[in-house]
Motif scaffolding. Structure first.
Motif, mmCIF file in Angstrom:
data_model
loop_
_atom_site.group_PDB
_atom_site.id
_atom_site.type_symbol
_atom_site.label_atom_id
_atom_site.label_comp_id
_atom_site.label_asym_id
_atom_site.label_seq_id
_atom_site.Cartn_x
_atom_site.Cartn_y
_atom_site.Cartn_z
ATOM 1 N N ARG A 1 17.355 2.535 34.185
ATOM 2 C CA ARG A 1 16.358 1.562 33.725
ATOM 3 C C ARG A 1 16.978 0.322 33.095
ATOM 4 O O ARG A 1 16.268 -0.593 32.693
ATOM 5 N N PHE A 2 18.291 0.297 32.990
ATOM 6 C CA PHE A 2 18.964 -0.851 32.387
ATOM 7 C C PHE A 2 19.438 -1.830 33.466
ATOM 8 O O PHE A 2 20.138 -1.441 34.396
ATOM 9 N N ASN A 3 19.054 -3.076 33.295
ATOM 10 C CA ASN A 3 19.596 -4.145 34.118
ATOM 11 C C ASN A 3 19.424 -5.441 33.333
ATOM 12 O O ASN A 3 18.672 -5.486 32.359
ATOM 13 N N PRO A 4 20.118 -6.516 33.712
ATOM 14 C CA PRO A 4 20.087 -7.738 32.909
ATOM 15 C C PRO A 4 18.701 -8.350 32.732
ATOM 16 O O PRO A 4 18.469 -9.103 31.796
ATOM 17 N N PRO B 1 35.428 -2.016 30.774
ATOM 18 C CA PRO B 1 36.128 -2.758 31.835
ATOM 19 C C PRO B 1 35.160 -3.285 32.892
ATOM 20 O O PRO B 1 34.216 -2.603 33.290
ATOM 21 N N GLY B 2 35.392 -4.524 33.329
ATOM 22 C CA GLY B 2 34.571 -5.113 34.381
ATOM 23 C C GLY B 2 33.309 -5.792 33.880
ATOM 24 O O GLY B 2 32.530 -6.309 34.682
ATOM 25 N N SER C 1 27.894 -8.880 39.373
ATOM 26 C CA SER C 1 26.803 -8.651 40.322
ATOM 27 C C SER C 1 25.559 -8.069 39.656
ATOM 28 O O SER C 1 24.542 -7.866 40.317
ATOM 29 N N GLY C 2 25.641 -7.785 38.352
ATOM 30 C CA GLY C 2 24.493 -7.239 37.641
ATOM 31 C C GLY C 2 24.490 -5.722 37.548
ATOM 32 O O GLY C 2 23.547 -5.128 37.028
ATOM 33 N N THR C 3 25.546 -5.100 38.043
ATOM 34 C CA THR C 3 25.637 -3.641 37.970
ATOM 35 C C THR C 3 25.973 -3.206 36.546
ATOM 36 O O THR C 3 26.788 -3.823 35.874
ATOM 37 N N LEU C 4 25.352 -2.126 36.121
ATOM 38 C CA LEU C 4 25.640 -1.583 34.792
ATOM 39 C C LEU C 4 27.064 -1.047 34.738
ATOM 40 O O LEU C 4 27.449 -0.190 35.531
ATOM 41 N N THR C 5 27.868 -1.554 33.803
ATOM 42 C CA THR C 5 29.243 -1.070 33.651
ATOM 43 C C THR C 5 29.327 0.028 32.597
ATOM 44 O O THR C 5 30.326 0.747 32.533
ATOM 45 N N GLY C 6 28.294 0.135 31.784
ATOM 46 C CA GLY C 6 28.289 1.180 30.760
ATOM 47 C C GLY C 6 27.680 0.676 29.469
ATOM 48 O O GLY C 6 27.029 -0.370 29.415
#
Length: 234
Positions: A225-228, A64-65, A99-104
């Protein structure tokens, strides 16, 4: 004294007809085989494209999101961007919000049901330390019974917040996912089964239990450590 065998004209005709029929059957068989191969090769890119699109849609459903996704694979000691040749069992898909936040993370899992393999995709949110989504990718279970794993609201509700908290050692789960008979679920890490579809719901539970035990600890440890923009995750 030697004897000479004479073949009657009608025998020669019958033999000739049999040979012609045999050659014709062989020719038809080869032509059919060629058509099958050509059809398979011709449709393979279309099938692959459809599967990729279906997978992408499933990722959005189980996380979700999520507005953007990125695929990664586990190389043994680090996560790296997918190249497209990695085995399915080593793939994981990260989801990100606007916004680039990790959703999972979305991960595939496979279980053996009543009629064959059940392939699913589930969403894991490290912030909640829980599974937050579930989708059946492939299912050959009996219509009206085993296929309830795709439709039963109570069963699907299991995966809105199914606990997969990591243990203090960081290498295992506090409680691995377990199966509970329908209506007997007491703990946040239990899957409430389906009456009449016990084998199918157990297969899903076992598939998720095996997969999360392997993947969740390493994903939880690497979540920051994960981001786009990142290209690899040591």
């Amino acid at each position: 004294m030697s004897e000479t065998m004479t073949i009657a004209p009608e025998q020669k005709a019958a033999t000739g007809n049999s040979n012609k029929m045999l050659f014709a059957m062989v020719g038809i068989g080869l032509m059919c085989a060629l058509l099958i191969v050509l059809t398979y090769e011709g449709t393979k890119p279309i099938i692959a494209k459809n599967k990729a699109e279906a997978l992408e849609q499933a990722i959005f459903k189980v996380l979700p999101g999520t507005v953007t996704t990125a695929g990664y694979y586990w190389g043994g000691n680090a996560f790296s961007p997918l190249k497209g040749t990695e085995a399915e069992g080593q793939r994981v898909y990260a989801g990100f919000s606007e916004s680039g936040t990790l959703t999972g993370f979305a991960l595939p899992a496979v279980g053996l049901g009543y009629a064959g393999e059940i392939r699913v995709l589930y969403g894991y949110d490290p912030a909640q330390e829980a599974l937050v989504g579930f989708y059946v990718l492939e299912n050959k279970e009996t219509p009206g019974l085993g296929d309830k794993i795709e439709k039963d609201p109570a069963f699907l509700a299991n995966f809105e917040a199914l606990s997969v908290a990591v243990a203090a050692d960081g290498n295992s789960l506090k409680n691995e996912i377990t199966y509970a008979k329908s209506g007997e679920k007491q703990n946040a890490w239990e899957v409430d089964g389906i009456t009449g579809a016990t084998i199918s719901s157990k297969a899903v539970t076992e598939a998720l239990s095996t997969s999360t035990a392997e993947w969740v600890p390493r994903l939880y440890e690497a979540k920051e450590r994960f981001n786009p923009q990142t290209q690899s995750h040591e």
